[in-house]
Enzyme design. Structure first.
Site, short mmCIF file in Angstrom:
data_model
loop_
_atom_site.label_atom_id
_atom_site.label_comp_id
_atom_site.label_asym_id
_atom_site.label_seq_id
_atom_site.Cartn_x
_atom_site.Cartn_y
_atom_site.Cartn_z
N SER A 168 -22.27 38.66 -4.40
CA SER A 168 -21.54 39.35 -4.59
C SER A 168 -20.29 39.69 -3.85
CB SER A 168 -22.48 40.35 -4.68
OG SER A 168 -21.46 42.20 -5.14
N TYR A 181 -27.34 47.30 -0.80
CA TYR A 181 -27.20 46.47 -2.15
C TYR A 181 -26.35 45.23 -1.05
CZ TYR A 181 -25.28 44.03 -5.53
OH TYR A 181 -24.45 42.86 -6.63
#
Length: 308
Positions: A168, A181
Site C-alpha cells: 500500500s 496498517y
C-alpha cells in the site's frame, strides 16, 4: 526510464511461470480483477477467499466471461489462518503446478483511529490478515525441503514461479491514525525485497506491488480518475510489471509517489506528520459524530411529532 517502464516495456508471458495462479482476496477489488486478468492470459485460477457464496458467484462470473477458463475455489478465513487451515491449503495446492501467487488479501481500519482505540480483535486481525497470511502462503507455494536442504516440491523444485504481494502507499509514509496498517504493509515490502534477492538465483520472481488509491471497498473510493484507477485498469498495468522490479507502484501516475517523496524534503518530517494527523483526526471526529447527529435528529423528529 520511467516512460519506458510504464508505457513501453512488454509484459512477460505469465504462463511460463506455471499452469496455475492462486489469488487470495479474490472476490473483490484488485484480487478479483487479477483473477480475471490471469484467466485471460491463459492460466488456470484458484480463487481463495472467506465467503463461500462470493467464491461461487465469482467463479461463475469468471467462467461466463472467459469461455474455457479453468477455475477452482478454496474457502479460507485468513483471520484464523492457524496450523490446521495452513495444512488444508497445503493439501489443496500440493498436486497443482503453481506458477503465480497473488497475495492480495488485506485488512485496514474500519476508519482512521488512534492505535489505542482499536479493539484487541482488530489489532490481531490486521497483523494476521496482512502479514501472517502472506508469509505462510508464500512458504506453502515455495514447497518443502529435505534434510539436506534440497527442495522436494513447489516452486523451489520446479525452479520457476512468481510471488506478488500487495502492499500500500501507506507503507511508504508515516501514517498517523493508520499506524498499524501502514506498518503491516511496510513489512510486506521489506519481506518482498529480501525474498526477491534470495530467490532470484532460484528462478523465482518476488515483487511487492504498491497501489496508491484504487476504487475498492477497502479504499472507500467510488469514482475513478486519472490518478485513481478502477481495479481492472490497475491490474492491466500491474500484470505487465510481474517479473521486473522487486517493489513497484504499477499505475503510471503513481510515479508521482516517487516525485512527491523527493519534494517532501522541502518540509520537515514532523510538520508533515502533524498535518496528516490533523487531517485524519478531523475525519475521525466527523465519522464518530455521525451516529450522534442521527440520534439527535431522531429525537428532534419525535419531539415535533409529539407537539403535533
Amino acid at each position: 526510464y520511467l516512460a519506458y517502464k510504464f508505457f513501453f516495456r512488454a509484459g512477460k508471458d505469465l504462463k511460463k511461470y506455471g499452469e496455475w495462479a492462486v489469488v487470495t482476496g479474490a472476490t473483490d477489488g484488485i484480487g478479483k480483477a487479477y483473477a480475471f486478468e490471469l484467466a485471460a492470459q491463459g492460466l488456470k485460477v484458484l480463487l481463495v477467499a472467506r465467503s463461500e457464496e462470493k467464491l461461487a458467484d465469482t467463479a461463475k462470473e469468471l467462467k461466463s466471461a472467459r469461455s474455457g477458463a479453468t477455475v477452482d475455489v478454496l474457502q479460507v478465513d485468513f483471520s484464523k489462518f492457524d496450523a490446521s487451515a495452513r495444512a488444508m491449503v497445503k493439501s489443496k495446492l500440493a498436486p497443482l503446478d503453481i506458477g503465480i501467487l497473488i497475495n492480495n488479501v488485506g485488512m485496514s481500519y474500519p476508519f482512521t483511529k488512534y492505535f489505542h482505540e482499536l479493539k484487541d480483535s482488530e489489532v490481531a486481525d490486521i497483523m494476521q490478515v496482512n502479514m501472517d497470511s502472506m508469509t505462510w502462503m508464500t512458504r506453502i507455494v515455495l514447497g518443502e525441503i529435505d534434510e539436506d536442504l534440497k527442495p522436494k516440491s513447489g516452486m523451489l523444485l520446479r525452479k520457476r514461479g512468481a510471488i506478488i504481494n500487495t502492499s500500500s502507499g501507506g507503507a511508504r509514509t508515516t501514517s498517523p491514525l493508520l499506524a498499524e496498517y501502514s506498518a503491516a504493509k511496510a513489512y510486506v515490502e521489506k519481506f518482498s525485497q529480501g525474498l526477491a534477492a534470495e530467490l532470484a538465483p532460484k528462478g523465482i520472481d518476488v515483487q511487492a506491488q504498491t497501489p496508491l488509491f484504487v476504487t475498492t471497498k477497502m479504499a472507500k473510493i467510488r469514482k475513478a480518475s486519472m490518478t485513481v484507477p478502477t481495479p481492472e485498469d490497475y491490474v492491466k498495468c500491474a500484470a505487465r510489471q510481474i517479473g521486473y522490479d522487486p517493489v513497484i507502484s504499477p499505475w503510471p501516475p503513481a510515479c508521482t509517489d516517487t516525485l512527491s517523496s523527493l519534494s517532501s524534503f522541502s518540509r520537515p518530517d514532523r510538520q508533515r506528520e502533524r498535518e496528516t494527523a490533523t487531517e485524519r483526526e478531523t475525519e475521525r471526529k466527523s465519522r464518530l459524530s455521525r451516529p450522534k447527529e442521527r440520534q439527535r435528529e431522531s429525537e428532534r423528529q419525535r419531539e415535533r411529532a409529539d407537539v403535533s
